[in-house]
Enzyme design. Structure first.
Site, mmCIF file in Angstrom:
data_model
loop_
_atom_site.group_PDB
_atom_site.id
_atom_site.type_symbol
_atom_site.label_atom_id
_atom_site.label_comp_id
_atom_site.label_asym_id
_atom_site.label_seq_id
_atom_site.Cartn_x
_atom_site.Cartn_y
_atom_site.Cartn_z
ATOM 1 N N GLU A 47 -1.624 -10.142 -6.305
ATOM 2 C CA GLU A 47 -1.981 -11.377 -7.473
ATOM 3 C C GLU A 47 -0.933 -10.097 -8.132
ATOM 4 O O GLU A 47 0.287 -10.397 -8.597
ATOM 5 C CB GLU A 47 -2.831 -10.944 -8.079
ATOM 6 C CG GLU A 47 -3.909 -11.389 -7.073
ATOM 7 C CD GLU A 47 -5.087 -10.987 -6.154
ATOM 8 O OE1 GLU A 47 -4.341 -9.673 -5.706
ATOM 9 O OE2 GLU A 47 -5.862 -11.009 -5.528
ATOM 10 N N CYS A 61 -5.983 -6.772 -11.115
ATOM 11 C CA CYS A 61 -6.105 -7.713 -11.323
ATOM 12 C C CYS A 61 -6.362 -8.531 -11.953
ATOM 13 O O CYS A 61 -5.555 -10.038 -13.170
ATOM 14 C CB CYS A 61 -5.627 -8.586 -9.674
ATOM 15 S SG CYS A 61 -4.609 -7.376 -9.271
ATOM 16 N N CYS A 74 -9.501 -8.415 -7.849
ATOM 17 C CA CYS A 74 -9.629 -7.341 -8.050
ATOM 18 C C CYS A 74 -10.186 -7.428 -9.613
ATOM 19 O O CYS A 74 -9.244 -7.969 -10.138
ATOM 20 C CB CYS A 74 -8.848 -6.272 -7.547
ATOM 21 S SG CYS A 74 -8.014 -5.810 -8.051
ATOM 22 N N CYS A 104 -1.950 -4.967 -5.474
ATOM 23 C CA CYS A 104 -2.250 -6.103 -5.198
ATOM 24 C C CYS A 104 -1.379 -7.170 -4.839
ATOM 25 O O CYS A 104 -0.081 -6.602 -6.019
ATOM 26 C CB CYS A 104 -3.257 -6.716 -5.497
ATOM 27 S SG CYS A 104 -4.791 -5.370 -5.685
ATOM 28 N N GLU A 131 0.709 -1.490 0.007
ATOM 29 C CA GLU A 131 0.177 0.015 -0.296
ATOM 30 C C GLU A 131 0.680 1.257 -0.100
ATOM 31 O O GLU A 131 2.109 0.959 -0.049
ATOM 32 C CB GLU A 131 -0.898 -0.253 1.426
ATOM 33 C CG GLU A 131 -1.682 -0.778 1.055
ATOM 34 C CD GLU A 131 -2.436 -1.196 1.957
ATOM 35 O OE1 GLU A 131 -2.831 -0.214 3.311
ATOM 36 O OE2 GLU A 131 -3.868 -1.889 2.064
#
Ligand code: THU
Length: 130
Positions: free
Chosen positions: A55, A93, A90, A53, A44
């Site tokens: 992934e 991703c 998400c 993310c 983050e």
């Protein structure tokens, strides 16, 4: 390779997440056709939108090391390092995965009881490609 082993790698990667803003740690493990496993965690940022993310961390690591063929992905996520129900990749991703992975690639999603298996095409039907 057994899904359990890939999920174990995802769980280990989850412990490395940098998620001070959401408190939600995600780990991913991506199995390549040659048997190599690349892991990733969410990273983050104080400006929020630069967040990456788990992934995408894993697939970007792999592609940048020359990998192009992937056979399975495992994801493990939750607050305070727990394994919670319901974390699916998400939308961003999913699109990145669809660039490199076959529609029938299995994605193992950890939950407190074990895991669910979905395919990429279930997560992203009628995906965009050129
Ligand atoms: N996150 C992931 O790493 N993977 C997903 O599939 C969903 C969301 C991260 C982004 C952010 O750091 C945190 O989870 C909360 O959205």
């Amino acid at each position: 390779m057994k899904p359990e082993l890939l999920l174990q790698k995802a769980k280990q990667a989850q412990a490395l997440a940098y998620a001070p803003y959401s408190g939600y740690q995600v780990g991913a493990a991506l199995l390549c056709a040659d048997g190599t496993i690349y892991t990733g965690c969410n990273i983050e940022n104080a400006a929020y939108s630069p967040t990456n993310c788990a992934e995408r961390t894993a697939i970007f690591k792999a592609v940048s090391e020359g990998q192009r063929e992937f056979v399975a992905l495992a994801v493990c996520a939750g607050k305070d390092g727990k394994t919670e129900q319901g974390c699916t990749p998400c939308g961003v991703c999913r699109q990145v995965l669809s660039e490199f992975c076959k529609p029938d690639m299995p994605i193992y999603l950890a939950n407190p009881e074990g895991f669910d298996t979905v395919t990429l095409s279930q997560l992203l039907p009628r995906s965009f490609s050129l």
